[in-house]
Design an enzyme around this catalytic site. Sequence first.
Site, PDB file in Angstrom:
ATOM      1  N   ARG A  18      -0.561  25.594  -7.697  1.00  0.00           N
ATOM      2  CA  ARG A  18      -1.639  24.545  -7.813  1.00  0.00           C
ATOM      3  C   ARG A  18      -1.811  24.213  -9.311  1.00  0.00           C
ATOM      4  O   ARG A  18      -2.098  23.165  -9.758  1.00  0.00           O
ATOM      5  CB  ARG A  18      -2.673  25.149  -7.492  1.00  0.00           C
TER       6      ARG A  18
ATOM      7  N   TYR B  25     -15.813   0.335  -5.238  1.00  0.00           N
ATOM      8  CA  TYR B  25     -15.468   0.750  -3.747  1.00  0.00           C
ATOM      9  C   TYR B  25     -15.723   2.022  -3.189  1.00  0.00           C
ATOM     10  O   TYR B  25     -16.599   2.745  -3.363  1.00  0.00           O
ATOM     11  CB  TYR B  25     -13.434   2.103  -4.454  1.00  0.00           C
TER      12      TYR B  25
ATOM     13  N   ASP C 238     -13.325   3.367 -13.821  1.00  0.00           N
ATOM     14  CA  ASP C 238     -11.598   3.163 -12.946  1.00  0.00           C
ATOM     15  C   ASP C 238     -11.964   2.302 -13.542  1.00  0.00           C
ATOM     16  O   ASP C 238     -11.770   1.201 -13.171  1.00  0.00           O
ATOM     17  CB  ASP C 238     -13.137   3.503 -12.050  1.00  0.00           C
TER      18      ASP C 238
ATOM     19  N   LYS D 124      -2.645   2.664  -6.377  1.00  0.00           N
ATOM     20  CA  LYS D 124      -2.394   1.439  -6.150  1.00  0.00           C
ATOM     21  C   LYS D 124      -1.155   0.759  -7.658  1.00  0.00           C
ATOM     22  O   LYS D 124      -0.234   0.654  -6.675  1.00  0.00           O
ATOM     23  CB  LYS D 124      -3.873   0.882  -6.783  1.00  0.00           C
TER      24      LYS D 124
HETATM   25  C1  LIG Z   1     -11.369   1.287  -7.121  1.00  0.00           C
HETATM   26  C2  LIG Z   1     -10.942   2.176  -6.720  1.00  0.00           C
HETATM   27  N1  LIG Z   1     -11.211   3.334  -6.915  1.00  0.00           N
HETATM   28  C3  LIG Z   1     -11.138   4.398  -6.223  1.00  0.00           C
HETATM   29  C4  LIG Z   1      -9.900   3.914  -5.430  1.00  0.00           C
HETATM   30  C5  LIG Z   1     -10.048   6.013  -3.755  1.00  0.00           C
HETATM   31  O1  LIG Z   1      -8.387   5.584  -3.871  1.00  0.00           O
HETATM   32  P1  LIG Z   1      -8.076   6.763  -3.198  1.00  0.00           P
HETATM   33  O2  LIG Z   1      -8.055   5.779  -1.958  1.00  0.00           O
HETATM   34  O3  LIG Z   1      -6.589   6.852  -3.747  1.00  0.00           O
HETATM   35  O4  LIG Z   1      -8.637   7.540  -3.134  1.00  0.00           O
HETATM   36  C6  LIG Z   1     -10.020   3.023  -4.522  1.00  0.00           C
HETATM   37  C7  LIG Z   1      -9.014   2.426  -3.088  1.00  0.00           C
HETATM   38  O5  LIG Z   1      -8.473   1.983  -2.182  1.00  0.00           O
HETATM   39  C8  LIG Z   1     -10.165   1.730  -5.293  1.00  0.00           C
HETATM   40  O6  LIG Z   1      -9.538   0.962  -4.857  1.00  0.00           O
END
Ligand SMILES: Cc1ncc(COP(=O)(O)O)c(C=O)c1O
Length: 380
Positions: free
Chosen positions: A47, A99, A171, A196
């Site tokens: 961890r 998101y 992000d 992604k």
């Molecule tokens: C722009 C963006 N930020 C954060 C996330 C969250 O990521 P995760 O699905 O890996 O938890 C996503 C997921 O679709 C996303 O598209």
Amino acid sequence: MMKFGTKAVHAGVEPDPTTGAIMTPIYQTSTYVQAAPGDHKGYEYSRTGNPTRNALENALAELENGKYGACFGSGLAATDCIMKMLKPGDEVISTNDLYGGSYRLFTKIYEDFGIKFHFVPMANAATVREKVNENTKLIWVETPTNPMMNIIDIEEMAAVAKEAGALLCVDNTFATPALQQPLDLGADIIMHSVTKYLGGHSDVVMGALVTKDDAIAEKMYFIQNSSGAVCGPMDSFLVLRGLKTLSIRIKQHCENGKAVANFLKDHPKVDKVYWPGFESHTNHAVAKKQMSGFGGMVSFTLKENTVEAATKVLSGTHLFALAESLGGVESLIGHPATMTHAAIPKQEREKTGVVDSLIRLSIGIEDAEDLLEDLKKALD
Ligand SMILES: Cc1ncc(COP(=O)(O)O)c(C=O)c1O
């Protein structure tokens, strides 16, 4: 200074010290044997630290021009780590087009812990400055935004954050460091849904944070270890492998994105097309300034603005698979209103443009002609 394509192949990776293996081994272990209490080789418990995960964390830090990387079980687990740096009474200014899962985490979990969120459009800094007060501790920027492809000026937001004495987190999931380097533009922390483009093959769920600030890094690693939302070594290996082709994948995503955006723009059944590469895009100039390409994400609406009309297109493609997520080598099609952004109330989502017929495409690296043919058939 290495160019990005070279860094993507080599960042963070050293031949394995015990065997010389060129690929980082999958250290599938929870613990490490000590010769005497405290006498170990740098690892005590997975961890806290694992060599495969650490190689990936170093790779991501290097690709983002940062110093410290930390990987988590998902993008939301990485975002959760940042939220835990805040205290009750603190305020966050976030883009209003983000998101849906980030919105849910902020409003449904952290509001209950006494953190206040302001969701505002961030096309210009004045709207953000209006919300700044002495409690503002974090500005949350997603650019390009999911799914409206809005572009936020990172340098400008860094200036607002600095004036406010707040941190700026970007992000960087959609752009990736192949197209945009937020730390160089003044951001304090970068968040990734590694799931992604960084993973790139739709086979891993993972998140990451990168910073170059020693104090932020200390908190980040403390929370990573204390809350324990880490990723496993096998997934770390898969992402290390994915990163090696990040640069060439993104080039192809960008090329195909451009072809699809232009095709949709001229289609009689299509109303609006959201892609930052168009000169008519509100913040095209900012996109050009801070990104080296416009990415492989395109959203569009239909002239017949109904869920039924959207459903017909969504069920009519063959190459574009109907699925959540994005950023893999294969093309995906999605319906934000009922899928990725269902957590945002209709009234709220429509304010930002997430209308019933909005369709989001994650354009893969297939041959563009095949993708256009697939969309043409589905739209007919
Ligand atoms: C722009 C963006 N930020 C954060 C996330 C969250 O990521 P995760 O699905 O890996 O938890 C996503 C997921 O679709 C996303 O598209």
